[in-house]
Scaffold this active site. Structure first.
Site, mmCIF file in Angstrom:
data_model
loop_
_atom_site.group_PDB
_atom_site.id
_atom_site.type_symbol
_atom_site.label_atom_id
_atom_site.label_comp_id
_atom_site.label_asym_id
_atom_site.label_seq_id
_atom_site.Cartn_x
_atom_site.Cartn_y
_atom_site.Cartn_z
ATOM 1 N N LYS A 1 0.844 -1.197 0.000
ATOM 2 C CA LYS A 1 0.000 0.000 0.000
ATOM 3 C C LYS A 1 0.878 1.245 0.000
ATOM 4 O O LYS A 1 2.087 1.182 0.206
ATOM 5 C CB LYS A 1 -0.912 -0.011 1.222
ATOM 6 C CG LYS A 1 -0.173 0.046 2.550
ATOM 7 C CD LYS A 1 -1.135 -0.024 3.733
ATOM 8 C CE LYS A 1 -0.377 0.045 5.053
ATOM 9 N NZ LYS A 1 -1.273 0.034 6.216
ATOM 10 N N TYR B 1 16.128 30.221 7.262
ATOM 11 C CA TYR B 1 14.933 30.896 7.744
ATOM 12 C C TYR B 1 14.945 31.002 9.268
ATOM 13 O O TYR B 1 15.265 30.040 9.973
ATOM 14 C CB TYR B 1 13.670 30.146 7.307
ATOM 15 C CG TYR B 1 13.241 30.412 5.889
ATOM 16 C CD1 TYR B 1 12.903 31.691 5.476
ATOM 17 C CD2 TYR B 1 13.149 29.370 4.970
ATOM 18 C CE1 TYR B 1 12.484 31.932 4.163
ATOM 19 C CE2 TYR B 1 12.740 29.591 3.662
ATOM 20 C CZ TYR B 1 12.410 30.885 3.274
ATOM 21 O OH TYR B 1 12.007 31.126 1.975
#
Length: 370
Positions: free
Chosen positions: A41, A262
């Site tokens: 999956k 940042y």
């Protein structure tokens, strides 16, 4: 072989199909007589189901589990007709005929799902295959105890169905001493006893390591196939499957006291050489690894510094010989010495999330099993 041009991509993800198949074989070797399936999956945990599943088929696997109908539809052409594909979420209302058309077997998790599948069997005047899931203690999917009681008390409740397996899912199998494990085992045995003759499946990757009592007729490994450690606190017996390398975009020398990235969350404590790498959180390299992650070159660990950006991260290369790193160089973000579990621990998550977060911008190179 790559899915993108390696020169144009910002990073290279190498996927070792031989290692993945060896992991499946080693799990299968732990079983006395049970079959070993493969959970593919989420696009084989981010590694590409249409490449992973055929490799596992060649290794001997014949039973594959996906989560959604669309995953099963996409996988069906990649596997031979004798491979069984089971859809864990079962059919949504109105989707039942799609399962028949694409030769997919639903996992029936509720009485409405079961009723709709039986109605289709009546309409088609046939017997349809299915898996029945019972909830033994996870409260996620499967028939609750009262629903299972209603099911087994009615002789007509399973008309039109050919039950391939009755299954349940372990909630805490990675913790071998967790009392939930034997409790779920006992509840699952009780459920199997009420459907005599139907094969059972309980164990996930970690459940395999709980021993023979948990194996029944089929085990369903997922994360362990892809190199994630199956047992908490123990050495990982699985082979690493991935290597992730990011491309250096730029290097520079900065003075002590220079702030980086940042929000200026890292400041150079000394004159430093740093490199900007073309991998960021848009590529699935989680922002929570900011100031915690580690890259490497020639086996030398290199600390990730500052906040991770959408498309880039910055690494301190001061401890490498000057001139060793140039633009275009590939640095290791994940490798056998810095695997997905180690990365996950630094990020405050689990290896499953690291794998399934891997972005689609990487050039992908599949090794082995051709």
């Amino acid at each position: 072989m790559t899915d993108q041009h390696p020169i144009r991509a910002g990073a290279l993800l190498s996927i070792d199909l031989d290692a993945l198949c060896d992991n499946w074989r080693s799990l299968k070797a732990k079983l006395a007589s049970a079959e070993c399936a493969a959970v593919v999956k989420a696009d084989a945990y981010g590694l590409g189901a249409e490449r992973v599943a055929p490799a596992l088929y060649r290794a001997g696997c014949r039973n594959f589990f996906v989560a959604h109908l669309n995953e099963g539809i996409a996988l069906r052409p990649a596997l031979p007709a004798d491979a069984s594909i089971y859809v864990l979420h079962g059919p949504h209302p109105g989707d039942e005929r799609e399962f028949v058309h694409h030769r997919l077997v639903p996992v029936l998790n509720s009485l409405p799902q079961l009723g709709a599948w039986q109605a289709l069997a009546r309409d088609l005047d046939t017997v349809l295959p299915a898996i029945l899931q019972v909830d033994t203690g996870m409260a996620r999917l499967g028939l609750a105890p009262d629903e299972f009681d209603r099911l087994v008390s009615s002789p007509a409740s399973l008309l039109g169905l050919s039950l391939k397996f009755i299954i349940s899912h372990l909630a805490s199998a990675e913790d071998q001493d967790n009392p939930a494990n034997p409790l779920q085992l006992a509840r699952f045995r009780e459920a199997m006893a009420r459907l005599p003759g139907v094969p059972g499946s309980l164990a996930n990757s970690s459940g395999i390591f709980l021993g023979d009592d948990y194996h029944f007729n089929l085990v369903r490994p997922g994360a362990a196939l892809y190199g994630v450690a199956p047992v908490a606190g123990q050495a990982n017996p699985m082979r690493p499957v991935i290597r992730l390398q990011g491309k250096v975009l730029q290097t520079r020398t900065i003075a002590a006291g220079t702030a980086v990235g940042y929000s200026h969350t890292w400041t150079a404590p000394r004159p430093s050489r740093i490199a900007t790498v073309a991998v960021g959180y848009a590529d699935g390299y989680l922002r929570s690894l900011s100031n915690r992650g580690t890259l490497s070159c020639d086996g030398i660990p290199l600390p990730l510094i500052g906040n991770i950006s959408m498309d880039t991260l910055i690494v301190d290369i001061t401890d490498l010989p000057e001139g060793r790193i140039t633009e275009g160089e590939l640095l290791d973000l994940a490798d056998p010495l810095n695997g997905v579990d180690a990365i996950a621990a630094r990020a405050g998550t689990i290896g499953y999330e690291i794998l399934t977060s891997l972005g689609r911008r990487y050039a992908r190179r599949y090794l082995g099993e051709f």
